[in-house]
Motif scaffolding. Structure first.
Motif, PDB file in Angstrom:
ATOM      1  N   ALA A 106       0.834  -1.205   0.000  1.00 32.37           N
ATOM      2  CA  ALA A 106       0.000   0.000   0.000  1.00 32.37           C
ATOM      3  C   ALA A 106       0.866   1.251   0.000  1.00 32.37           C
ATOM      4  O   ALA A 106       0.485   2.288  -0.525  1.00 32.37           O
ATOM      5  N   ALA A 107       2.050   1.157   0.598  1.00 29.90           N
ATOM      6  CA  ALA A 107       2.886   2.336   0.774  1.00 29.90           C
ATOM      7  C   ALA A 107       3.629   2.724  -0.489  1.00 29.90           C
ATOM      8  O   ALA A 107       3.791   3.898  -0.787  1.00 29.90           O
ATOM      9  N   ALA A 108       4.117   1.741  -1.193  1.00 28.71           N
ATOM     10  CA  ALA A 108       4.977   2.041  -2.330  1.00 28.71           C
ATOM     11  C   ALA A 108       4.128   2.471  -3.510  1.00 28.71           C
ATOM     12  O   ALA A 108       3.193   1.770  -3.885  1.00 28.71           O
ATOM     13  N   PRO A 109       4.447   3.625  -4.088  1.00 27.69           N
ATOM     14  CA  PRO A 109       3.611   4.141  -5.169  1.00 27.69           C
ATOM     15  C   PRO A 109       3.448   3.136  -6.306  1.00 27.69           C
ATOM     16  O   PRO A 109       4.416   2.743  -6.942  1.00 27.69           O
ATOM     17  N   GLY A 110       2.229   2.689  -6.513  1.00 31.68           N
ATOM     18  CA  GLY A 110       1.929   1.821  -7.647  1.00 31.68           C
ATOM     19  C   GLY A 110       2.399   0.391  -7.494  1.00 31.68           C
ATOM     20  O   GLY A 110       2.252  -0.396  -8.429  1.00 31.68           O
ATOM     21  N   LEU A 111       2.941   0.025  -6.324  1.00 29.17           N
ATOM     22  CA  LEU A 111       3.524  -1.317  -6.204  1.00 29.17           C
ATOM     23  C   LEU A 111       2.457  -2.410  -6.268  1.00 29.17           C
ATOM     24  O   LEU A 111       2.621  -3.397  -6.988  1.00 29.17           O
ATOM     25  N   GLU A 113      -0.471  -2.298  -7.630  1.00 30.34           N
ATOM     26  CA  GLU A 113      -0.997  -2.357  -8.993  1.00 30.34           C
ATOM     27  C   GLU A 113       0.037  -2.963  -9.940  1.00 30.34           C
ATOM     28  O   GLU A 113      -0.284  -3.755 -10.813  1.00 30.34           O
ATOM     29  N   TYR A 155       5.887   3.462 -10.916  1.00 32.22           N
ATOM     30  CA  TYR A 155       6.848   2.761 -10.083  1.00 32.22           C
ATOM     31  C   TYR A 155       8.264   2.927 -10.619  1.00 32.22           C
ATOM     32  O   TYR A 155       9.207   3.166  -9.866  1.00 32.22           O
TER      33      TYR A 155
ATOM     34  N   ILE B 113       5.727   9.483  -1.248  1.00 33.04           N
ATOM     35  CA  ILE B 113       4.931   8.398  -0.668  1.00 33.04           C
ATOM     36  C   ILE B 113       3.569   8.953  -0.238  1.00 33.04           C
ATOM     37  O   ILE B 113       2.536   8.340  -0.458  1.00 33.04           O
ATOM     38  N   GLN B 116       1.323   9.499  -3.180  1.00 33.77           N
ATOM     39  CA  GLN B 116       0.763   8.227  -3.593  1.00 33.77           C
ATOM     40  C   GLN B 116      -0.437   7.856  -2.723  1.00 33.77           C
ATOM     41  O   GLN B 116      -1.504   7.528  -3.198  1.00 33.77           O
ATOM     42  N   LEU B 117      -0.216   7.950  -1.417  1.00 36.49           N
ATOM     43  CA  LEU B 117      -1.253   7.536  -0.472  1.00 36.49           C
ATOM     44  C   LEU B 117      -2.497   8.400  -0.560  1.00 36.49           C
ATOM     45  O   LEU B 117      -3.606   7.946  -0.344  1.00 36.49           O
ATOM     46  N   PHE B 168      -0.723   1.113   8.435  1.00 34.80           N
ATOM     47  CA  PHE B 168       0.489   1.455   7.702  1.00 34.80           C
ATOM     48  C   PHE B 168       1.148   2.699   8.280  1.00 34.80           C
ATOM     49  O   PHE B 168       2.356   2.744   8.518  1.00 34.80           O
ATOM     50  N   LEU B 207      13.390   2.696  -1.911  1.00 37.22           N
ATOM     51  CA  LEU B 207      11.974   2.649  -1.595  1.00 37.22           C
ATOM     52  C   LEU B 207      11.718   2.455  -0.109  1.00 37.22           C
ATOM     53  O   LEU B 207      10.949   3.192   0.502  1.00 37.22           O
TER      54      LEU B 207
END
Lengths: 298, 374
Positions: A106-111, A113, A155, B113, B116-117, B168, B207
């Motif tokens: 959930a944290a990593a952008p686009g991970l 998906e 990503y 990050i 993104q969230l 999270f 990351l």
């Protein structure tokens, strides 16, 4: 349809328009051509299995029709699956037991998906396993579907190294290659579904720099009555059957207007139509009929 | 008054839950309109980016604050306010309010990050919807707030996603991974280092570092986030909060609606009823094409009568399916109200259209009337 020779077909569209049905019909159409087909849906719910009259995915591909397998991809477990594939078994086991994956993805952008679309990609001829001639991805509705398509690029931009980043770039390249990937939007001939389809196309061709290859308009009503007949019905004495016919006629006319608006707004994108069926769940014969229609469509 | 109107009596929050594409937004707006017509001051929050609520209410693009809808109305009316949720903006506002100082706020807002969230991914949409709901309820400006949930494949996401996001933000998982004695320690110190190195190499070196930096930035807000989460949960558990499950009459959708009612109750939420949207009304006279055709031939001529009979038969085939779906739901759900909205009155283009849906939900129009008047 223009999707005939692709390795990957991504089916997207507004919620509730029949994406899963169209994905299943496209799968049958491809299997009819002798290709090995996987229909992968990104969701916890197993819609595709249901369309073929079966229930519950197992996390592994299962055969749902001759030449057609089905797989449910759970975004929450995609990282775990990937790590098990990439890491020594003992290390992967420990990481898997630590329940770290869902929050981390959930944290990593686009991970999440990326790994979801990565699982599908891995099963295409471009992937390591080369298990299928064509993978049909039954993507989530609207924005979530677009997030899936945009994830590899997102990503690749955020992560600054590692094999996943390289894979993200490879997947992104495949998604942009029109000879290998087709993006199909499913709509119904209704105002909001048409609006969303136009918005999906704009987002695809704008920020994502991709192309919409085909639109399938589902649930098209039979053609309207002749104007003189409709006028005669409006003059006739009240009768429930006449009310039905008039209502259907107005609905059919509205649908034709929406279909025309969609064609105008998405000029250049081929549009195939599937008829509205007045039965409940689609049976096998209906799905085969849809497959034939999609094969015959331009 | 309908049974649904009864179970909504005294509600402070109404949450509309259901699969995508069943008409949740329209039903939310119609429920809100009905409650406003009942004299309440009502706000309706929709989350959908397709601006369906704007279409239904006949208003232009809505801001991130409720706008008053002109009911053109009588003295007994309350007020209807509508808004379309901007998840990003709401999250930004929340950070702005919770951040201890400007530097922390700016650092978080600029963090990739966070960016993104705060968009559609990872439960933030559901989280911000809850945050907005909480704001509107605690502002005291409204008697009832109606929430239209995000179009996700899992209709229960609105409930679970905020908790996942909080888990999270608190860094629980990452701590599990890193702390001495955590999961990695069990493979031995050397093994843990190796596992982390491998994970870092796989995911992209920076990351995990990025995540750690972000978790550091957000750590000062965690107490406030967690307190808010608990407050939202209390709000959902409040007996004045009621869920309405929205579905269409296909057998798959009805099965899912039934399942949803069970899930909501298991989660401790009160379910006020189910709305079955886009139902075909049944013609009590039957729809045998030969008889209908024979009946209408003297008036319409044989050819047109046949076409009319054929069309009536199509719709009545659906009507019978719909009726059995609704019956099944009623039988399975015991005394939970099941309201229906006729398909021919479900496509809403203006406030009058919305009012027709409202009248069906609140029981002031009967199906036979809809059968006669398209």
């Amino acid at each position: 349809m223009t999707t005939a020779a692709c390795d990957l077909i991504v089916v997207t569209g507004k919620g509730g328009v029949g994406k899963t049905t169209v994905a299943a019909a496209l799968g049958l159409a491809q299997a009819d051509r002798g290709r090995r087909v996987l229909i992968a849906e990104v969701a916890a719910r197993t819609d595709v299995a249901r369309a073929f009259g079966q229930r519950d995915g197992t996390g592994r591909p299962r055969t749902v029709a001759a030449g057609v397998d089905q797989l449910s991809i759970d975004p929450g477990r995609a990282l775990e699956a990937y790590l098990r594939q990439q890491l020594p078994r003992m290390v992967a086991e420990v990481l898997a037991r630590s329940r770290v994956f869902q929050p981390l993805t959930a944290a990593a952008p686009g991970l999440a998906e990326l790994l979801s679309i990565g699982q599908a990609w891995d099963l295409t001829s471009a992937g390591h396993r080369r298990a299928y001639d064509v993978v049909i991805l039954d993507a989530p509705a609207g924005g979530h579907g677009l997030a899936l398509l945009g994830a590899p690029r997102t990503y690749a931009r955020v992560a600054r190294g590692g094999p996943i980043r390289r894979q993200a770039a490879a997947i992104d390249a495949m998604l942009r290659d029109r000879a290998r990937t087709a993006i199909v939007a499913v709509a119904t001939p209704e105002t909001l579904a048409v609006n969303e389809t136009v918005a999906i196309r704009a987002a695809l061709e704008g920020e994502l720099a991709m192309r919409l290859d085909a639109i399938v308009v589902n649930r098209l009503l039979p053609p309207p009555l002749r104007a003189a007949d409709a006028a005669a019905l409006r003059e006739a004495p009240a009768d429930p059957a006449i009310t039905s016919a008039l209502w259907l006629d107005v609905a059919a006319r509205t649908q034709r207007e929406e279909l025309a608006r969609l064609r105008r707004a998405c000029g250049g994108v081929p549009v195939a139509t599937l008829p509205r069926r007045f039965v409940d769940d689609l049976d096998d014969a209906a799905l085969r009929d849809f497959a034939q229609r999609l094969r015959a469509a331009p | 008054m309908s049974a649904l109107a009864d179970t909504l009596e005294g509600a402070g929050v109404v949450v509309c839950v259901g699969a995508g594409g069943v008409g949740k937004t329209t039903v939310s707006a119609a429920l809100a309109l009905g409650l406003a017509h009942g004299g309440a001051r009502v706000a309706v929050i929709t989350i959908d980016p397709a601006r369906r609520l704007a279409d239904a209410l006949g208003v232009g693009p809505l801001g991130n604050e409720p706008q008053r809808v002109d009911l053109g109305g009588g003295d007994a009316d309350g007020e209807l306010w509508a808004m379309m949720l901007d998840a990003k903006l709401t999250f930004d506002e929340l950070i702005g309010r919770l951040a201890p100082d400007a530097a922390t706020r700016e650092a978080i807002l600029a963090d990739p990050i966070y960016q993104q969230l705060s968009t559609a991914i990872g439960g933030a949409q559901e989280y911000t919807a809850m945050a907005k709901l909480y704001d509107l309820v605690t502002s005291g400006g409204f008697d009832v707030v109606v929430l239209d949930t995000a179009p996700s494949r899992n209709a229960m996401d609105f409930l679970n996603a905020p908790d996942r996001l909080l888990a999270f933000l608190e860094g629980r998982a990452v701590r599990t991974l890193l702390v001495p004695g955590g999961a990695l320690a069990r493979v031995g110190a050397g093994g843990a280092g190796m596992a982390l190195r491998m994970l870092r190499r796989l995911l992209g070196v920076d990351l995990l570092g990025d995540v750690a930096v972000f978790l550091g930035e957000i750590s000062g807000l965690l107490g406030a986030f967690a307190a808010r989460s608990r407050a939202v949960r209390r709000l959902l558990d409040d007996p004045r909060t009621r869920c309405v499950v929205v579905t269409t009459p296909t057998s798959a959708a009805v099965r899912e609606a039934e399942y949803l009612c069970g899930e909501l109750r298991r989660s401790g939420l009160a379910v006020a009823g189910v709305v079955v949207n886009r139902v075909q009304p049944v013609d009590p006279a039957g729809a045998d094409p030969a008889r209908v055709s024979a009946r209408l031939s003297p008036v319409l001529g044989e050819a047109l009568a046949r076409r009319v009979a054929e069309r009536h038969a199509w719709l009545q085939q659906l009507a019978r399916r719909d009726a059995s779906s609704v019956e099944r739901l009623r039988a399975r759900l015991g005394n939970l109200p099941v309201a229906t909205v006729a398909d021919r009155a479900a496509a809403v283009h203006d406030l009058a259209g919305l009012a027709l849906v409202e009248r069906q939900l609140f029981g002031t129009v009967d199906q036979a009337e809809l059968m006669r008047q398209p």
